[in-house]
Motif scaffolding. Sequence first.
Motif, short mmCIF file in Angstrom:
data_model
loop_
_atom_site.label_atom_id
_atom_site.label_comp_id
_atom_site.label_asym_id
_atom_site.label_seq_id
_atom_site.Cartn_x
_atom_site.Cartn_y
_atom_site.Cartn_z
N VAL A 1 0.97 -1.12 0.13
CA VAL A 1 0.16 -0.01 -0.10
C VAL A 1 0.83 1.24 0.02
O VAL A 1 1.75 1.20 0.69
CB VAL A 1 -0.85 0.00 1.24
N ALA A 2 0.79 2.05 -0.97
CA ALA A 2 1.46 3.44 -0.88
C ALA A 2 0.50 4.46 -1.89
O ALA A 2 -0.11 3.83 -2.95
CB ALA A 2 2.81 3.24 -1.49
N PRO A 3 0.83 5.65 -1.85
CA PRO A 3 0.23 6.62 -2.83
C PRO A 3 1.03 6.53 -3.97
O PRO A 3 2.28 6.26 -3.89
CB PRO A 3 0.15 8.06 -1.99
N GLY A 4 0.60 6.85 -5.14
CA GLY A 4 1.52 7.10 -6.21
C GLY A 4 1.91 5.80 -6.68
O GLY A 4 3.07 5.65 -7.31
N MET A 5 1.23 4.63 -6.73
CA MET A 5 1.40 3.32 -6.96
C MET A 5 2.14 3.12 -8.49
O MET A 5 2.85 2.39 -8.72
CB MET A 5 0.50 2.30 -6.61
N GLU A 6 1.38 4.02 -9.46
CA GLU A 6 1.74 3.69 -10.94
C GLU A 6 3.40 3.96 -10.86
O GLU A 6 4.06 3.23 -11.66
CB GLU A 6 0.98 4.79 -11.78
N GLU A 7 3.73 4.95 -10.43
CA GLU A 7 5.30 5.45 -10.54
C GLU A 7 6.12 4.43 -9.73
O GLU A 7 7.19 4.11 -9.98
CB GLU A 7 5.39 6.86 -9.86
N LEU A 8 5.68 3.85 -8.76
CA LEU A 8 6.24 3.04 -7.94
C LEU A 8 6.35 1.55 -8.48
O LEU A 8 7.37 0.73 -8.00
CB LEU A 8 5.73 2.55 -6.32
N GLN A 9 5.69 1.29 -9.28
CA GLN A 9 5.47 -0.35 -9.77
C GLN A 9 6.87 -0.74 -10.43
O GLN A 9 7.64 -1.59 -9.92
CB GLN A 9 4.46 -0.42 -10.85
N SER A 10 7.50 0.16 -11.25
CA SER A 10 8.74 -0.17 -11.86
C SER A 10 10.21 -0.18 -10.75
O SER A 10 10.82 -1.04 -10.93
CB SER A 10 9.15 0.87 -12.79
#
Length: 321
Positions: free
Chosen positions: A280-289
């Motif tokens: 769980v975290a905000p801004g997950m799209e960016e974190l995925q990579s």
Amino acid sequence: MNNKIPAVTARGLTKYFGDFTAVNEIDFEVCRGEIFGFLGPNGSGKTTTIRMLLGLLQPSAGSISVLGLDAHGDAASIRPRVGYMSQRFSLYNDLTVIQNLKFYGAAYGLSEALLPERIQEALQMAGLEGREYAKTKDLSGGWRQRLALSAAILHRPEVLFLDEPTAGVDPISRRAFWDLLYRLVTTPANEETQGGVTVFVTTHYMDEAEHCHRLAFIQRGEIIAYGSPKDIKHQKMSGQVLEIAPSNAVAAVKVLREARDSGKLPFDEVELYGALVHVVAPGMEELQSRITTELRQASIHIEQMQIIEPSLEDVFIASMR
Ligand SMILES: Nc1ncnc2c1ncn2[C@@H]1O[C@H](COP(=O)(O)OP(=O)(O)OP(=O)(O)O)[C@@H](O)[C@H]1O
Ligand SMILES: [Mg+2]
């Protein structure tokens, strides 16, 4: 469900046991015809609250109204209109199914004339037909639970208080029990009531919580989340949930927690869900990579990864921290 008419209202409800605060100024409203879930860990104050709502325990402070009446002052008028299945419900094990129902029917003051019809109705509702003469102690846990529910509704209560009615029961029996509850809330309680029965139910099971119309989550005597499952998810989840199916979930949790604890990746939560990992975290799209890179460096293969709708379990784990 009738959103306009409250069946149960608690305001500033508080209970002290000596200098220990078991329930601390809680407020909630249960509407008629609604299944209201009351969730919380062991010792959080669920049973204490139910006992106050039933007029069995005097609150230290606050007010309770049940069906428009004062729970304490009008307890005698309320009692015939409510049903209660206690946490350690008290069926008589040496009696048969039908003997237990007769006993409860008499205890609820049903007349000899009404009793056979009501018992038949309860047996049918609970699917206990054919088991009338079985000894209660010979029933499985799931069937005993159904019998206890049948006993609690013999007098056609308008509000049902169920304290962990499905504890220790297998998933299929729990599902069957919930089907019964749904049937109850959609069937008029008696000729005078328009809508169905109102159900106030405590549970530890998150899948059951998802099935409630609305819920309150209580922790250490305080309500920390309140509303429909959907509302609660929106109120309480600031981040998104990424579900990962890694080649080794335990190892993946370890790697991702280390990355969080060292400040490398800004996660709120990293939790193991069987063979899956929820991050769980905000801004997950960016974190995925960055997550992919982190796991790959630890030789963990990602079989699948997707952003999912948070479950109530995700929300409660996040709220309880
Ligand atoms: N009669 C009592 N005297 C003193 N303390 C009590 C009494 N009844 C309950 N408590 C305490 O109050 C707290 C809340 O208890 P309660 O039984 O309401 O919890 P619960 O949420 O129903 O827990 P569980 O999930 O285990 O059933 C607990 O710490 C319990 O030990
Ligand atoms: Mg309890």
